[in-house]
Design a protein around this motif. Structure first.
Motif, PDB file in Angstrom:
ATOM      1  N   LEU A 166      -7.724  -4.265  -3.342  1.00 48.00           N
ATOM      2  CA  LEU A 166      -7.880  -5.638  -3.830  1.00 48.00           C
ATOM      3  C   LEU A 166      -6.523  -6.259  -4.152  1.00 48.00           C
ATOM      4  O   LEU A 166      -6.267  -7.428  -3.822  1.00 48.00           O
ATOM      5  N   ALA A 167      -5.649  -5.491  -4.775  1.00 47.00           N
ATOM      6  CA  ALA A 167      -4.322  -6.014  -5.123  1.00 47.00           C
ATOM      7  C   ALA A 167      -3.533  -6.398  -3.870  1.00 47.00           C
ATOM      8  O   ALA A 167      -2.912  -7.471  -3.813  1.00 47.00           O
ATOM      9  N   ILE A 168      -3.576  -5.534  -2.873  1.00 44.47           N
ATOM     10  CA  ILE A 168      -2.843  -5.832  -1.637  1.00 44.47           C
ATOM     11  C   ILE A 168      -3.492  -7.003  -0.902  1.00 44.47           C
ATOM     12  O   ILE A 168      -2.797  -7.826  -0.288  1.00 44.47           O
ATOM     13  N   THR A 169      -4.815  -7.104  -0.975  1.00 50.61           N
ATOM     14  CA  THR A 169      -5.509  -8.218  -0.323  1.00 50.61           C
ATOM     15  C   THR A 169      -5.099  -9.548  -0.930  1.00 50.61           C
ATOM     16  O   THR A 169      -4.881 -10.529  -0.205  1.00 50.61           O
ATOM     17  N   VAL A 170      -4.995  -9.600  -2.251  1.00 50.57           N
ATOM     18  CA  VAL A 170      -4.530 -10.832  -2.908  1.00 50.57           C
ATOM     19  C   VAL A 170      -3.141 -11.193  -2.401  1.00 50.57           C
ATOM     20  O   VAL A 170      -2.852 -12.358  -2.080  1.00 50.57           O
ATOM     21  N   PHE A 171      -2.273 -10.204  -2.314  1.00 52.54           N
ATOM     22  CA  PHE A 171      -0.913 -10.437  -1.813  1.00 52.54           C
ATOM     23  C   PHE A 171      -0.944 -10.914  -0.365  1.00 52.54           C
ATOM     24  O   PHE A 171      -0.231 -11.858   0.011  1.00 52.54           O
ATOM     25  N   ALA A 172      -1.778 -10.273   0.463  1.00 56.23           N
ATOM     26  CA  ALA A 172      -1.859 -10.634   1.885  1.00 56.23           C
ATOM     27  C   ALA A 172      -2.385 -12.051   2.070  1.00 56.23           C
ATOM     28  O   ALA A 172      -1.887 -12.801   2.927  1.00 56.23           O
ATOM     29  N   LEU A 173      -3.389 -12.434   1.286  1.00 50.32           N
ATOM     30  CA  LEU A 173      -3.933 -13.790   1.394  1.00 50.32           C
ATOM     31  C   LEU A 173      -2.904 -14.831   0.951  1.00 50.32           C
ATOM     32  O   LEU A 173      -2.801 -15.915   1.549  1.00 50.32           O
ATOM     33  N   ALA A 174      -2.137 -14.510  -0.086  1.00 50.73           N
ATOM     34  CA  ALA A 174      -1.063 -15.413  -0.517  1.00 50.73           C
ATOM     35  C   ALA A 174      -0.010 -15.539   0.577  1.00 50.73           C
ATOM     36  O   ALA A 174       0.514 -16.640   0.831  1.00 50.73           O
ATOM     37  N   TYR A 175       0.284 -14.412   1.228  1.00 52.49           N
ATOM     38  CA  TYR A 175       1.247 -14.422   2.333  1.00 52.49           C
ATOM     39  C   TYR A 175       0.741 -15.302   3.477  1.00 52.49           C
ATOM     40  O   TYR A 175       1.511 -16.080   4.059  1.00 52.49           O
ATOM     41  N   GLU A 176      -0.537 -15.190   3.816  1.00 53.24           N
ATOM     42  CA  GLU A 176      -1.111 -16.023   4.870  1.00 53.24           C
ATOM     43  C   GLU A 176      -1.049 -17.503   4.504  1.00 53.24           C
ATOM     44  O   GLU A 176      -0.723 -18.355   5.346  1.00 53.24           O
ATOM     45  N   ALA A 177      -1.376 -17.829   3.248  1.00 53.26           N
ATOM     46  CA  ALA A 177      -1.344 -19.218   2.795  1.00 53.26           C
ATOM     47  C   ALA A 177       0.072 -19.772   2.868  1.00 53.26           C
ATOM     48  O   ALA A 177       0.283 -20.920   3.291  1.00 53.26           O
TER      49      ALA A 177
END
Length: 340
Positions: free
Chosen positions: A314-325
């Motif tokens: 979940l932590a990495i997913t939040v980071f990945a979604l922020a990176y995509e945005a």
């Protein structure tokens, strides 16, 4: 034939399944207690060990086979190579400093930077670095081999023959190509059949021919027969033929399941690990290594390992979604600037 979007979605889902299993297995292996091992945890970890590297080779091959884009310039083809090398370095340094707790010495630095010795949980990345490098110079040849059954059969036979070749000499990069008996490694020649078969599968739009199933069942059956005969798993380091072909039925089931699920509209967030595999590999390694350094091995139950793995994902997913945005915002600003 499947629609283009479905094909991309099933591949992302396949990689997501592999990433999730890998992270959970690493939690069990690195911060799980090993004094009184829990049978289910060990069994799960062994299963993930069997399917993961071969599975990523298969998935990467499918991606190459699905690709129909025009030839890219050398600079664009080389970028993933250096990214993979950097990821390998980061993971290796993190393992040495946080898990092994070894002081950096000139000899250790040479071993790390030259890839003369591959360190825990970075061997995977080092082999993919060499695979990316191989694709820069030989992608058309690999695609051509996969495109003809007789060439593919010959190539697979030669790759299996390479499992009888090992070395105990630490030469830079050698363990990413042929097995080194001094430490854990994933030699590309031994596992290349999965990559080539993946290319073939991608070229055919992911079609699973009926005869793949009996062949896969025989391969996996042979693995378990060898296990029963020897009273333990066939050799993983260095990899034996039985170990390489062992996950065949499971990986075919992974692909079939991913394709079946991909016909439904899946929330994009679920497929985030499949879109950012390298990010999850490196960041999860770093988090788990740091946890091992700080807390030791406090995990006693499988459910505890599962909760920790979910938190990491979940932590990495939040980071990945922020990176995509952030990436979408950057592209939008470029387009606005060009329009102006």
């Amino acid at each position: 034939m499947q629609a283009k979007g479905v094909r991309a979605q099933y591949l992302d889902l396949l990689k997501t399944l592999l990433v999730v299993g890998m992270v959970l297995a690493h939690v069990i292996q690195l911060i799980g207690i090993r004094v009184r091992p829990i049978p289910f945890s060990n069994g799960f970890s062994d299963f993930i060990n069997l399917v993961t590297f071969s599975g990523f080779m298969l998935a990467f091959g499918i991606g190459v086979g699905l690709s129909r884009g025009a030839a890219r310039p050398l600079s664009a083809r080389s970028k993933p190579v250096w990214m993979m090398l950097a990821a390998s370095y980061v993971s290796a340094f993190a393992f040495v400093l946080l898990v092994d707790r070894r002081p950096l010495s000139p000899e250790l630095l040479v071993d790390l930077l030259s890839l003369r010795v591959l360190y825990g949980w970075s061997e995977f990345l080092a082999s993919f670095f060499v695979l990316y490098l191989l694709l820069v110079v030989a992608r058309p040849a690999l695609v051509a081999i996969a495109g003809k059954w007789w060439l593919l059969t010959v190539a697979i036979a030669l790759c299996f023959a390479s499992t009888f070749v090992t070395t105990s000499v630490n030469v830079p990069l050698s363990a990413t190509i042929v097995a080194n008996t001094n430490y854990a490694n994933f030699p590309l020649l031994a596992y290349l059949p999965w990559f080539l078969f993946g290319i073939r599968l991608g070229q055919e739009g992911g079609r699973l021919r009926w005869w793949y199933w009996p062949v896969a069942l025989v391969a996996t059956g042979y693995f378990y027969w060898q296990t029963a005969q020897a009273g333990g798993f066939p050799s993983r380091f260095p990899p034996s033929i039985a170990w390489v072909i062992g996950p065949a039925a499971f990986l075919l089931a992974y692909v079939a399941l991913s394709q079946a699920i991909a016909h439904f509209a899946l929330p994009a967030v679920i497929l985030t690990p499949g879109r950012h595999v390298l990010m999850y590999l490196v960041l999860s390694n770093f988090i788990i290594f740091a946890a091992r350094n700080r807390f030791g091995q406090p995990i006693h139950q499988f459910w505890q390992a599962a909760l920790v793995a979910i938190a990491i994902l979940l932590a990495i997913t939040v980071f990945a979604l922020a990176y995509e945005a952030w990436g979408r915002r950057g592209r939008a600003e470029v387009l606005v600037g060009q329009a102006g």
